[in-house]
Design an enzyme around this catalytic site. Structure first.
Site, short mmCIF file in Angstrom:
data_model
loop_
_atom_site.label_atom_id
_atom_site.label_comp_id
_atom_site.label_asym_id
_atom_site.label_seq_id
_atom_site.Cartn_x
_atom_site.Cartn_y
_atom_site.Cartn_z
N ARG A 45 -16.56 4.89 4.65
CA ARG A 45 -15.12 5.17 4.51
C ARG A 45 -14.55 5.57 5.87
O ARG A 45 -13.47 5.17 6.26
CB ARG A 45 -14.86 6.28 3.48
N TYR A 97 11.74 -3.24 1.76
CA TYR A 97 10.78 -3.85 0.83
C TYR A 97 10.73 -3.01 -0.46
O TYR A 97 10.59 -1.78 -0.40
CB TYR A 97 9.40 -3.92 1.50
N ASP A 169 8.27 -1.92 10.17
CA ASP A 169 7.46 -2.82 9.35
C ASP A 169 7.60 -4.21 9.97
O ASP A 169 8.64 -4.84 9.88
CB ASP A 169 7.96 -2.79 7.90
N LYS A 194 0.23 -11.11 4.47
CA LYS A 194 1.17 -12.18 4.76
C LYS A 194 0.69 -13.01 5.96
O LYS A 194 -0.31 -13.68 5.86
CB LYS A 194 2.57 -11.59 4.97
C1 LIG Z 1 4.37 -7.54 1.13
C2 LIG Z 1 5.05 -6.53 1.96
C3 LIG Z 1 4.65 -5.18 1.96
C4 LIG Z 1 3.56 -4.66 1.04
O1 LIG Z 1 2.32 -5.19 1.35
P1 LIG Z 1 1.13 -5.36 0.28
O2 LIG Z 1 0.05 -5.92 1.12
O3 LIG Z 1 1.63 -6.27 -0.78
O4 LIG Z 1 0.84 -3.99 -0.25
C5 LIG Z 1 5.30 -4.31 2.81
N1 LIG Z 1 6.31 -4.71 3.60
C6 LIG Z 1 6.74 -6.00 3.61
C7 LIG Z 1 7.85 -6.37 4.50
C8 LIG Z 1 6.12 -6.94 2.80
O5 LIG Z 1 6.57 -8.21 2.79
#
Ligand SMILES: *Cc1c(COP(=O)(O)O)cnc(C)c1O
Length: 391
Positions: A45, A97, A169, A194
């Protein structure tokens, strides 16, 4: 060293065996010579060599000091919020988001952390929202799904002048396109699910800090809360990142062509793409991003959910699914999917109408993608005239 070379050579050759591919250290613990005497790894961890390669790689790509890998993008966001204390405030981008909104509202509000949402495309709104309690500014650029762009460098100056941290982000742009730390941000989060992973085959999150001091705090939270990324998923993200620059460049080329095509379709009212000169934030996008991204959003001249729903259900290559950033093109209807939990009025205020369609333009040949859209628009027109005859 240029980015693409740095990217490939930050991934080390395995020191133990010379393996050119990163080994997957699928272990929970490490044998110690004497109590407390070990090779730098005591429990998985806290530390894992496969995860460490990914963490160093993302730190290097974002020009940060430290990187940390989490079980999801939301776990990464959660770790950053845990830097705060009861009574602290966050100023956040208004079309944040949805998962971050849910986390802030339904988890952190009850611990006394409050969030003010403002339109951060105007940096003055950020300055005005800051109080003596504000400790963190939270932006996404571009945002989801209408691809609004905020001026990161200007907001970073405002944050600094007010002793606030700025977290960006960077999921939609990815480090191939945008480097928020170079523009003055303190922390970056990613949904590695993504573009970083890039193949729609994993869930992951990453945090990068500008300074080692902030890095140590995130490391403490990562170990204390435990939402780490496993070794196999770490390996998949590393493998994805190796081709990140190539993919993001091609996603953007395809998306630009798809966006240009969409502007010529009479069924469509608005096309949202930062690479179009008609986009309200086109100039700032040009300044702070290398590419305009792979997401294209549009809404229909007839604001009919049924027609929008028909379109996203009848494309051939654009698969109807949540998420984005993979090699396969995806489409979604935000009002019924990603943005379903947002009240209609608030949704409309953010431009997310019932007929707004989001495309994640993939790496297929762009001519096939445009053909697919042409076909579905022709079918949609037939559908509209059928509906009109029925009426
Ligand atoms: C998908 C997404 C998240 C969350 O990510 P997960 O991997 O689904 O938990 C956060 N911010 C943005 C801009 C996203 O597109």
């Amino acid at each position: 060293m240029k980015d693409q070379t740095k990217l490939i050579h930050t991934i080390p050759v395995d020191p133990l065996t010379g393996s050119i591919a990163v080994p997957i250290y699928q272990t929970s613990t490490y044998v110690q010579e004497e109590p407390g005497i070990h090779k730098g790894y005591d429990y998985a961890r806290s530390n894992n060599p496969t995860r460490k390669v990914l963490e160093d790689l993302i730190a290097s790509l974002e020009n940060g000091s430290n990187g940390y890998a989490f079980a999801s993008g939301l776990a990464a966001i959660d770790a950053v919020v845990k830097l705060l204390e009861t009574g602290d405030e966050i100023v956040a981008v208004d079309d944040i988001y949805g998962g971050a909104f849910r986390l802030f509202t339904h988890i952190y509000q009850k611990f006394g952390i409050n969030v003010k949402y403002v339109d951060t495309t105007n940096a003055n709104n950020v300055a005005e929202a800051i109080t003596s309690k504000t400790k963190l500014i939270w932006i996404e650029s571009p945002t989801n799904p209408t691809l609004k762009i905020s001026d990161i460098a200007t907001i970073a100056k405002i944050a600094k002048a007010n002793n606030c941290l700025l977290c960006v982000d960077n999921t939609f742009a990815s480090p191939a396109s945008q480097k928020p730390l170079d523009l003055g941000a303190d922390i970056i989060v990613h949904s590695g699910t993504k573009y970083l992973g890039g193949h729609s085959d994993l869930i992951a999150g990453l945090v990068v800090t500008k300074t080692p001091e902030l890095g140590e705090k995130i490391k403490f939270i990562q170990n204390a809360s435990g939402a780490i990324l496993g070794p196999f998923d770490s390996w998949l993200v590393i493998r994805g990142i190796e081709t990140l620059n190539l993919r993001v460049k091609q996603h953007a080329e395809n998306a630009q062509k798809v966006a240009a095509f969409l502007t010529s379709v009479d069924l469509i009212k608005n096309v949202y793409y930062p690479g179009l000169s008609s986009h309200p934030n086109h100039e700032i996008a040009k300044k702070q991003q290398k590419y305009f991204g792979g997401i294209v959003t549009f809404d229909l001249a007839v604001d009919e959910k049924e027609i929008a729903s028909f379109i996203v259900s009848n494309t051939k290559y654009f698969k109807l699914a949540e998420s984005l950033g993979g090699v396969k093109s995806l489409c979604c209807l935000p009002c019924e999917m990603t943005h379903k939990s947002i009240p209609r009025e608030k949704r409309y205020a953010a431009g997310v109408t019932d007929s707004l369609i989001r495309l994640s333009v993939g790496l297929e040949d762009e001519e096939d993608l445009i053909e697919d859209l042409k076909n579905v628009f022709a079918l949609a027109k037939e559908r509209i005239s059928q509906l009109q005859t029925v009426l």
